[in-house]
Design an enzyme around this catalytic site. Structure first.
Site, PDB file in Angstrom:
ATOM      1  N   ASP A 126      24.592  36.372 -20.684  1.00  0.00           N
ATOM      2  CA  ASP A 126      23.353  35.594 -20.669  1.00  0.00           C
ATOM      3  C   ASP A 126      23.424  34.566 -21.786  1.00  0.00           C
ATOM      4  O   ASP A 126      24.452  34.446 -22.458  1.00  0.00           O
ATOM      5  CB  ASP A 126      22.125  36.510 -20.817  1.00  0.00           C
ATOM      6  CG  ASP A 126      20.955  36.027 -19.954  1.00  0.00           C
ATOM      7  OD1 ASP A 126      20.433  34.933 -20.229  1.00  0.00           O
ATOM      8  OD2 ASP A 126      20.590  36.732 -19.003  1.00  0.00           O
TER       9      ASP A 126
ATOM     10  N   HIS B 215      21.427  30.625 -17.372  1.00  0.00           N
ATOM     11  CA  HIS B 215      21.608  31.730 -18.320  1.00  0.00           C
ATOM     12  C   HIS B 215      23.036  31.746 -18.865  1.00  0.00           C
ATOM     13  O   HIS B 215      23.677  32.795 -18.923  1.00  0.00           O
ATOM     14  CB  HIS B 215      21.270  33.064 -17.649  1.00  0.00           C
ATOM     15  CG  HIS B 215      19.801  33.271 -17.417  1.00  0.00           C
ATOM     16  ND1 HIS B 215      18.909  33.491 -18.440  1.00  0.00           N
ATOM     17  CD2 HIS B 215      19.067  33.281 -16.284  1.00  0.00           C
ATOM     18  CE1 HIS B 215      17.679  33.639 -17.944  1.00  0.00           C
ATOM     19  NE2 HIS B 215      17.749  33.497 -16.635  1.00  0.00           N
TER      20      HIS B 215
ATOM     21  N   GLU C 137      16.705  31.402 -12.347  1.00  0.00           N
ATOM     22  CA  GLU C 137      16.151  30.605 -13.444  1.00  0.00           C
ATOM     23  C   GLU C 137      17.135  29.543 -13.939  1.00  0.00           C
ATOM     24  O   GLU C 137      17.512  29.499 -15.113  1.00  0.00           O
ATOM     25  CB  GLU C 137      15.719  31.522 -14.590  1.00  0.00           C
ATOM     26  CG  GLU C 137      14.597  32.473 -14.177  1.00  0.00           C
ATOM     27  CD  GLU C 137      14.156  33.408 -15.284  1.00  0.00           C
ATOM     28  OE1 GLU C 137      12.981  33.823 -15.266  1.00  0.00           O
ATOM     29  OE2 GLU C 137      14.972  33.742 -16.161  1.00  0.00           O
TER      30      GLU C 137
END
Length: 541
Positions: A177, A248, A315
């Site tokens: 991440d 990420h 995301e």
């Protein structure tokens, strides 16, 4: 001791018991030797009994334990019979026998979970009964995020034992991440040399003014990963790795700046991210990035034999792609409608790449945007909608809606709840979670592989905090994933709470720092650390 969790499909009890003695034997039939080794080790530690080894299950005797395969049973189905001839556990495969062995351990009482006997003189007995049991879903998972806060290898192995004790069989390993890269990749050493450590860490929600001003990080070597995968396999748990693309990814870009959108920002100035939220720094959609991550995935496939490989896909802000001439040129070159289709192309590339190597891609439900990659499966986290859409399109789905089974969300509205995040999800709320939406037809519902609880660790700084967020709710989730429960409103939560009385003692023996029913203990609280509570009930869909 029949307060079993998860609840089996059928239990018939009778008078009497099988008492284990110094002379008892444990006989593992052909194909069950691994289960026999695990069970003998676990019970020897807890009971002090030698449990002498025997070859044929029928030779175990009236005070022994036999394990054997029964091809008439389903792969994870088992039958446990305890009567005057001893204890016999049969399964359709070694996995079924293993789940039966987990039930046997529960029947012996909470002290069967200890690593040394409390007394050499106590009696160990299994009540006479017959249990027939099988799981509802083939995917019964837990996602553990080790990127935000690193969990050392010993902690991961411990969690695999906890999953096995609850008959959960998928460990979704969130390895990368913005805040850290946790897996050694030999051909790209800076991923761990640089990407596995951040200089400091935000304490609490991203709006909190508090910081832990010391480096945080760590990673798993290739041998660590091999050990974790082998340990899981012995417990009939599949490890599904997650390598996040194209969002990420700041930890990777910090290590290799050429992976980022260099024509938009100075990527060589980026470091591993020290706070939380959605990061704008995403991978560049270049051939160099594709080749780099193909190299990463080649090593991942060497280490993880799982059918599925998770690629994230969630995301991913598109702002940098909108401003990047390189990204816009790729959109034009491919004849795409825009940035959403560019992400779909990115995901589709790795779907085809994995498929060509006999693996299957799974990603968060954002991979639906711009068109779902052929053959891809979906982890439906933003409610049920993504999973419904994917199932209707013929794609497999794992249901893990944040409104229901994100275990980082708070467990109670009280002021003492540590770093309260998200909606209130009580033990009862999790127990009444239903993975299969009623909107799906029976044919569509067959695409629901199962369900998964997720543990995001932004505000979980150590193992004790992970325990607190996971338990006891993971026990309720395990019953939802395994047992054939009635409709949510018809479930016997009072009965489950009663069975939890015994289960808390098992968790105590295992050293699990769960949230007590009466609320957090003083050392479990985090006064003054800002969270992000959301008021009111969560949206159901």
């Amino acid at each position: 001791m029949t307060d079993l969790i998860p609840a089996p499909r059928g239990v018939v009890t009778g008078p009497g018991e099988v008492r284990l003695t110094q002379h008892s034997r444990l006989c593992a039939g052909t194909g069950t030797e691994g289960v026999g080794h695990w069970l003998r080790t676990a019970l020897r530690q807890a009971t002090g009994l030698p449990l002498h080894e025997g070859r044929e299950p029928d030779d175990a005797g009236d005070d022994g334990i036999g394990l054997r395969l029964d091809p008439a049973l389903g792969p994870e189905e088992y039958r446990l019979v305890s009567d005057f001839s001893g204890v016999l556990v049969e399964g359709g495969s070694a996995a079924g026998v293993f789940w039966g062995a987990q039930t046997l351990r529960q029947l012996l009482g909470p002290d069967a979970y200890r690593r040394a006997p409390l007394s050499r003189d106590r009696a160990w007995a299994v009540p006479h009964l017959t249990i027939e049991d099988a799981p509802r879903f083939r995917w019964r998972g837990l996602m553990l995020d080790v990127a935000r806060h690193f969990m050392p290898k010993e902690g991961v192995l411990r969690y695999l034992d906890l999953l096995a004790a609850h008959k959960l069989n998928v460990f979704h390993f969130h390895l990368t991440d913005d805040q850290g890269w946790r897996i050694e990749i030999e051909r790209h050493p800076r991923l761990t040399e640089i990407g596995s450590w951040r200089a400091r860490t935000k304490t609490g929600h991203r709006a909190s003014p508090l910081w832990e001003e010391k480096p945080h990080g760590g990673y798993y070597t290739r041998d660590d990963i091999r050990e974790i995968v082998a340990y899981a396999a012995e417990r009939h748990i599949t490890v599904v790795p997650e390598i996040d693309v194209p969002g990420h990814s700041q930890a990777a870009i910090a290590a290799y700046p050429e992976l980022g959108n260099t024509d938009v920002i100075a990527t060589n100035s980026l470091s591993v991210w020290d706070t939380w939220g959605i990061n704008p720094n995403v991978l560049a959609p270049t051939d160099n990035t594709l080749r780099f991550y193909e190299g990463v995935f080649e090593e991942v496939l060497e280490l993880f034999p799982s059918e599925f490989v998770h690629i994230g896909g969630d995301e991913c802000p598109k702002d940098q792609w909108r401003r990047s001439e390189t990204a816009q040129a790729r959109i034009r070159e491919l004849g795409l409608a825009g940035e959403d289709e560019l992400q779909s192309w990115f995901i589709g590339h790795f779907d085809a790449w994995l498929s060509a190597r006999g693996r299957r891609l799974i990603g968060w439900d954002e991979i639906l945007e711009g068109g779902l990659a052929k053959g891809a499966a979906v982890s439906s986290w933003r409610g049920y909608a993504g999973g419904i859409a994917a199932a209707r399109a013929g794609h497999d789905v794992v249901m893990c809606p944040e409104q229901q089974v994100y275990l980082d969300h708070r467990q109670d509205p009280g002021p003492d709840e540590p770093v309260p995040i998200g909606w209130v999800r009580t033990l009862e709320d999790v127990y009444r979670f239903e993975p299969v939406p009623p909107e799906l037809t029976p044919e569509e519902a067959r695409h629901v592989l199962g369900t998964q609880a997720n543990l995001w660790t932004e505000v979980m700084e150590d193992q004790a905090r992970v325990d607190y967020q996971a338990f006891p709710r993971l026990a309720a989730f395990a019953e939802v994933a395994w047992s054939a429960l009635p409709a949510p409103e018809e479930r016997d939560f009072a009965g489950f709470e009663h069975r939890m009385t015994a289960h808390y003692r098992r968790l105590d023996a295992l050293g699990v720092a769960y949230r007590p029913p009466a609320g957090p203990l003083p050392w479990q609280q985090r006064p003054g650390v800002l969270g992000r509570p959301i008021d009111g009930p969560p949206p159901h869909r």
